[in-house]
Enzyme design. Structure first.
Site, PDB file in Angstrom:
ATOM      1  N   HIS A 305       0.825  -1.221   0.000  1.00  0.00           N
ATOM      2  CA  HIS A 305       0.000   0.000   0.000  1.00  0.00           C
ATOM      3  C   HIS A 305       0.857   1.270   0.000  1.00  0.00           C
ATOM      4  CE1 HIS A 305      -0.458   0.885   4.632  1.00  0.00           C
ATOM      5  NE2 HIS A 305       0.783   0.641   4.284  1.00  0.00           N
ATOM      6  N   GLU A 334      -3.534  -6.886   3.566  1.00  0.00           N
ATOM      7  CA  GLU A 334      -3.765  -5.470   3.253  1.00  0.00           C
ATOM      8  C   GLU A 334      -5.234  -5.114   3.459  1.00  0.00           C
ATOM      9  OE1 GLU A 334      -1.823  -2.969   2.330  1.00  0.00           O
ATOM     10  OE2 GLU A 334       0.015  -3.876   1.552  1.00  0.00           O
ATOM     11  N   GLU A 361      -5.276   3.254  -0.501  1.00  0.00           N
ATOM     12  CA  GLU A 361      -5.700   1.876  -0.287  1.00  0.00           C
ATOM     13  C   GLU A 361      -6.499   1.418  -1.513  1.00  0.00           C
ATOM     14  OE1 GLU A 361      -4.560   0.075   1.971  1.00  0.00           O
ATOM     15  OE2 GLU A 361      -3.682   1.596   3.265  1.00  0.00           O
TER      16      GLU A 361
HETATM   17  C1  LIG Z   1       4.434   0.015   6.358  1.00  0.00           C
HETATM   18  S1  LIG Z   1       5.822  -0.880   6.916  1.00  0.00           S
HETATM   19  C2  LIG Z   1       5.160  -2.485   7.213  1.00  0.00           C
HETATM   20  C3  LIG Z   1       5.972  -3.266   8.190  1.00  0.00           C
HETATM   21  C4  LIG Z   1       5.356  -4.616   8.588  1.00  0.00           C
HETATM   22  N1  LIG Z   1       5.176  -5.492   7.453  1.00  0.00           N
HETATM   23  C5  LIG Z   1       4.042  -4.382   9.270  1.00  0.00           C
HETATM   24  O1  LIG Z   1       2.983  -4.594   8.668  1.00  0.00           O
HETATM   25  O2  LIG Z   1       4.032  -3.957  10.431  1.00  0.00           O
HETATM   26  C6  LIG Z   1       6.734  -1.120   5.424  1.00  0.00           C
HETATM   27  C7  LIG Z   1       8.068  -1.784   5.653  1.00  0.00           C
HETATM   28  O3  LIG Z   1       8.764  -1.882   4.399  1.00  0.00           O
HETATM   29  C8  LIG Z   1      10.137  -1.660   4.645  1.00  0.00           C
HETATM   30  N2  LIG Z   1      10.773  -1.262   3.379  1.00  0.00           N
HETATM   31  C9  LIG Z   1      10.636  -0.107   2.703  1.00  0.00           C
HETATM   32  N3  LIG Z   1      11.367  -0.148   1.582  1.00  0.00           N
HETATM   33  C10 LIG Z   1      11.977  -1.373   1.543  1.00  0.00           C
HETATM   34  C11 LIG Z   1      12.815  -2.035   0.605  1.00  0.00           C
HETATM   35  N4  LIG Z   1      13.179  -1.444  -0.522  1.00  0.00           N
HETATM   36  N5  LIG Z   1      13.216  -3.282   0.881  1.00  0.00           N
HETATM   37  C12 LIG Z   1      12.821  -3.901   2.040  1.00  0.00           C
HETATM   38  N6  LIG Z   1      12.015  -3.341   2.958  1.00  0.00           N
HETATM   39  C13 LIG Z   1      11.599  -2.078   2.702  1.00  0.00           C
HETATM   40  C14 LIG Z   1      10.140  -0.568   5.705  1.00  0.00           C
HETATM   41  O4  LIG Z   1      11.390  -0.481   6.378  1.00  0.00           O
HETATM   42  C15 LIG Z   1       8.993  -1.019   6.600  1.00  0.00           C
HETATM   43  O5  LIG Z   1       9.417  -1.853   7.627  1.00  0.00           O
END
Ligand SMILES: C[S@@+](CC[C@H](N)C(=O)[O-])C[C@H]1O[C@@H](n2cnc3c(N)ncnc32)[C@H](O)[C@@H]1O
Length: 397
Positions: A305, A334, A361
């Site tokens: 999202h 999601e 969303e």
């Molecule tokens: C909205 S958070 C969701 C975290 C977890 N899945 C949750 O639902 O609580 C999005 C996650 O994606 C990670 N993220 C962002 N860009 C990324 C990338 N290029 N590769 C790996 N992780 C990434 C962020 O660090 C973050 O932890």
């Protein structure tokens, strides 16, 4: 939801109250929603503006101040007797009158309690605000999301009410005077990435989760048929899993789940995670080829999202080559926006991803289209009563 009279809502409250007393799933959420509806039906327009325009912003600002001054911790330590504004001023170094006015508003807004004249005590809520995950929620929502909402009207006017769609040019960049996308900004502005990750572990705390009974049948869909023949099989890879709170919960609620659990996220998030023997914490950029082959499930929670359709397809395409046909499952946790009667947790998350990443969303058809473009087909969509998130199970097309 159309507006009802207080009388009608009170009747519905009674029915929902009985369901709550019987511990029925979704009853708490229904009562809460009816409570909000009751307030709206009773509130004068003048009160609505006062609440929205002054009382709520002042509550958010004073909670942020209280975090900085460790006021919630001092209240907790003072126990039931509470603590005076004078003593709090001595402990925090802040002006006594200022402290008294902060605490009076927080008491009026049900965040703290009053234990005497100019004496204040903790509540269940203010005690929760001493936990790092909730404390960071206050900091994150105030410092990072707050300015983006505040600047939204001016920003949209400046672009003549076009729909922002670029990760590098939206309400967040205007508010924080940056051209960095949201996650890159968090990464370059410590400690906000840590604060955000901590809060992600808390924003759904206590709400229905995909691993709860009656939601996604974990044993039937994952354990049955799991290939652990070489003793090294991977049950689930949590892609972009933050600090691993979902894996912890999965193992807590399904202790006999076989196989390895692997957490993947950005280096700065993973660097402070231990896995505590439950999961292996690894660094991986989800825009590059998935390194773990033939896992039973690849799981993405609130990851897609944050990204536009083309990026979602790129992220999912990194999984396809390592998935075992007929065995590996793709699990996407999601929000699915319903055609009508979306609840405020759904619409406010839509607003949050809008102001932070110019994203939104999605409805079910959008998810299906993204999955199809990335070479997957939906096998089933699992939802839970009054829960705001769904679990989309897919497999290689
Ligand atoms: C909205 S958070 C969701 C975290 C977890 N899945 C949750 O639902 O609580 C999005 C996650 O994606 C990670 N993220 C962002 N860009 C990324 C990338 N290029 N590769 C790996 N992780 C990434 C962020 O660090 C973050 O932890």
């Amino acid at each position: 939801m159309s507006s009802s009279t207080p009388e009608v809502i009170l009747e519905q409250l009674q029915a929902a109250g009985s369901a709550f007393a019987e511990n029925k799933p979704g009853a708490r959420e229904q009562l809460l929603n009816l409570g909000y509806s009751l307030v709206s039906s009773l509130q004068l327009p003048s009160e609505a503006i006062q609440r929205m325009g002054w009382a709520e912003p002042a509550r958010a600002a004073h909670c942020r101040i209280a975090v900085e001054l460790k006021i919630f911790e001092h209240l907790k330590e003072s126990g039931e007797r509470g603590i005076s504004a004078k003593d709090l001023a001595t402990k925090t170094g802040a002006d006594e009158v200022l402290i008294a006015r902060t605490l009076k508003h927080l008491a009026a807004m049900n965040v703290v309690a009053e234990s005497g004249i100019d004496k204040y005590a903790a509540t269940r809520l203010s005690d929760a605000f001493t936990e790092p995950r909730y404390r960071d929620g206050i900091v994150y929502t105030h410092d990072v999301a707050g300015p983006s909402f505040h600047g939204l009207p001016e920003y949209l006017k400046s672009i003549k009410y076009a729909l922002p769609t670029k990760l590098t040019d939206g309400p967040f960049q205007a508010a924080h005077k940056t051209q960095l996308p949201f996650f890159a900004w968090l990464d370059q502005n410590p400690p906000y990435l840590q604060i955000f990750s901590n809060y992600m572990g808390a924003y759904r705390a206590g709400k229905p989760s995909w691993v709860d009974p009656g939601f996604y049948p974990v044993s039937e869909r994952l354990t049955t048929g799991f290939d652990g023949s070489d003793g090294n099989g991977v049950m689930l890879v949590d892609v972009g899993g933050g600090r691993g709170h979902d894996l912890q919960e999965l193992k807590e609620k399904h202790p006999s789940l076989p196989g390895r659990l692997i957490l993947q996220d950005q280096a700065d998030v993973i660097s402070t995670v231990s896995g505590e023997g439950v999961f292996e914490a690894t660094t991986h950029d989800f825009f590059t080829l998935q390194p773990v082959k033939n896992a039973r499930a690849y799981y993405l929670h609130s990851v897609l999202h944050d990204w536009g359709d083309d990026d979602c397809v790129r992220i999912l395409e990194q999984l396809r080559p390592v998935m075992k046909p007929g065995y590996s499952k793709l699990l996407i946790n999601e929000i699915i926006v319903p055609g009508r009667d979306a609840t405020w947790p759904v619409t406010s998350m839509d607003q949050l991803v809008f102001v932070l990443g110019a994203m939104g969303e999605r409805m079910e058809l959008s998810w299906e289209n993204i999955l199809k473009r990335a070479g997957f087909k939906v096998t089933h969509v699992y939802s839970y009563e009054m829960g705001s998130e769904s679990l989309i199970e897919a497999e290689l097309a």
